[in-house]
Scaffold this active site. Sequence first.
Site, mmCIF file in Angstrom:
data_model
loop_
_atom_site.group_PDB
_atom_site.id
_atom_site.type_symbol
_atom_site.label_atom_id
_atom_site.label_comp_id
_atom_site.label_asym_id
_atom_site.label_seq_id
_atom_site.Cartn_x
_atom_site.Cartn_y
_atom_site.Cartn_z
ATOM 1 N N HIS A 270 0.846 -1.199 0.000
ATOM 2 C CA HIS A 270 0.000 0.000 0.000
ATOM 3 C C HIS A 270 0.880 1.247 0.000
ATOM 4 O O HIS A 270 2.100 1.176 0.155
ATOM 5 C CB HIS A 270 -0.996 -0.006 1.159
ATOM 6 C CG HIS A 270 -0.380 -0.027 2.523
ATOM 7 N ND1 HIS A 270 0.373 1.010 3.019
ATOM 8 C CD2 HIS A 270 -0.417 -0.961 3.513
ATOM 9 C CE1 HIS A 270 0.767 0.737 4.240
ATOM 10 N NE2 HIS A 270 0.312 -0.463 4.564
ATOM 11 N N ASP B 85 -5.215 4.699 9.554
ATOM 12 C CA ASP B 85 -5.510 4.123 10.866
ATOM 13 C C ASP B 85 -6.703 3.181 10.766
ATOM 14 O O ASP B 85 -7.561 3.350 9.884
ATOM 15 C CB ASP B 85 -5.837 5.227 11.870
ATOM 16 C CG ASP B 85 -4.647 6.133 12.149
ATOM 17 O OD1 ASP B 85 -3.510 5.658 12.014
ATOM 18 O OD2 ASP B 85 -4.868 7.305 12.502
ATOM 19 N N TYR C 266 -8.769 14.930 3.164
ATOM 20 C CA TYR C 266 -9.503 14.181 4.184
ATOM 21 C C TYR C 266 -10.751 14.934 4.639
ATOM 22 O O TYR C 266 -10.788 16.165 4.617
ATOM 23 C CB TYR C 266 -8.637 13.960 5.431
ATOM 24 C CG TYR C 266 -7.387 13.155 5.221
ATOM 25 C CD1 TYR C 266 -7.372 11.786 5.448
ATOM 26 C CD2 TYR C 266 -6.196 13.765 4.820
ATOM 27 C CE1 TYR C 266 -6.211 11.042 5.274
ATOM 28 C CE2 TYR C 266 -5.033 13.032 4.645
ATOM 29 C CZ TYR C 266 -5.046 11.674 4.871
ATOM 30 O OH TYR C 266 -3.896 10.945 4.698
ATOM 31 N N TYR D 163 -0.248 14.380 9.800
ATOM 32 C CA TYR D 163 -1.092 13.560 10.672
ATOM 33 C C TYR D 163 -2.341 14.357 11.040
ATOM 34 O O TYR D 163 -2.260 15.356 11.763
ATOM 35 C CB TYR D 163 -0.332 13.140 11.927
ATOM 36 C CG TYR D 163 0.693 12.063 11.675
ATOM 37 C CD1 TYR D 163 0.345 10.722 11.729
ATOM 38 C CD2 TYR D 163 2.013 12.394 11.354
ATOM 39 C CE1 TYR D 163 1.286 9.727 11.475
ATOM 40 C CE2 TYR D 163 2.957 11.407 11.103
ATOM 41 C CZ TYR D 163 2.580 10.076 11.169
ATOM 42 O OH TYR D 163 3.513 9.096 10.914
ATOM 43 N N LEU E 117 -12.765 9.721 10.342
ATOM 44 C CA LEU E 117 -11.747 10.182 9.393
ATOM 45 C C LEU E 117 -11.898 9.415 8.092
ATOM 46 O O LEU E 117 -11.917 8.183 8.090
ATOM 47 C CB LEU E 117 -10.341 9.974 9.966
ATOM 48 C CG LEU E 117 -9.168 10.422 9.072
ATOM 49 C CD1 LEU E 117 -9.234 11.921 8.802
ATOM 50 C CD2 LEU E 117 -7.835 10.065 9.714
#
Length: 314
Positions: free
Chosen positions: A43, A48, A76, A179, A200
């Site tokens: 990947h 997460d 995101y 992050y 998320l």
Amino acid sequence: MSRPRRRGRDIHGVLLLDKPQGMSSNDVLQKVKRIYNANRAGHTGALDPLATGMLPICLGEATKFSQYLLDSDKRYRVIARLGQRTDTSDADGQIVQERPVTFSAGQLASALETFRGDIEQIPSMYSALKYQGKKLYEYARLGIEVPREARPITVYELLFIRHEGNELELEVHCSKGTYIRTIIDDLGEKLGCGAHVIYLRRLTVSKYPVERMVTLEHLQALAAQAEQQGVPAAQLLDPLLMPMDSPASDYPVVNLPLTSSVYFKNGNPVRTSGAPLNGLVRVTEGEDGKFIGMGEIDDEGRVAPRRLVVEHPA
């Protein structure tokens, strides 16, 4: 006596998986690898377990070019729970502090502005970055905190979506190495109430089309359908793949005539017309423009091989 390792098939391309919630990126990677019976898979930047959304999975020779996706920007959608801080900065962690939510709309707008543009970010202890050979989360699980250096990141866009009660929803377009959990944790501290991620979703990676994303359930259904119809699973699964050079789609293309490409594929730099003055290039050959690898323009203006596609016999 151990059994010989079973070799998968030589399938090359990139699958845009819509990662489900609750599974690690490696777990879904292994499932995709088995469904495709691929000999290699990797990947391009973990999500997460709590997160969903676009996870490009490279199969076969495409794994050689996954680095170019690791370096790409991403977008995101995130929902934060205000008033609670957790040790992991998301809902999978333990609550370590609770405070009232008292900020004004103006204070929120001012706080958000400090996260736009070029900023420095100190990564969470619950991350896969390494310190002295061990991943940070391995230290964190032992209750050990180690020093982390702030890293430069860029937040190209930070959109306010809604603030209802103790929930705050944002959309973030950011550079590699960002992050989102840390942005939310830092924002919560700036607002004086604490915050952690409860939702998320990665919307996009680089310029990949959202409509090409597929779910794990869809892949499993296609594999089952192929078995019922008595046809090879590849017949239904392989059309879902993006080209193996798609991770490097932002780089210019240099097309070599077949007389030159044979030298390039043997590891030699070659001269050709129409090449840029410097930098990395995608290299193709012949009239059909077959991708043969990545090259870099050397000091003499030649196209020097950097990563080559290995041609497997049919």
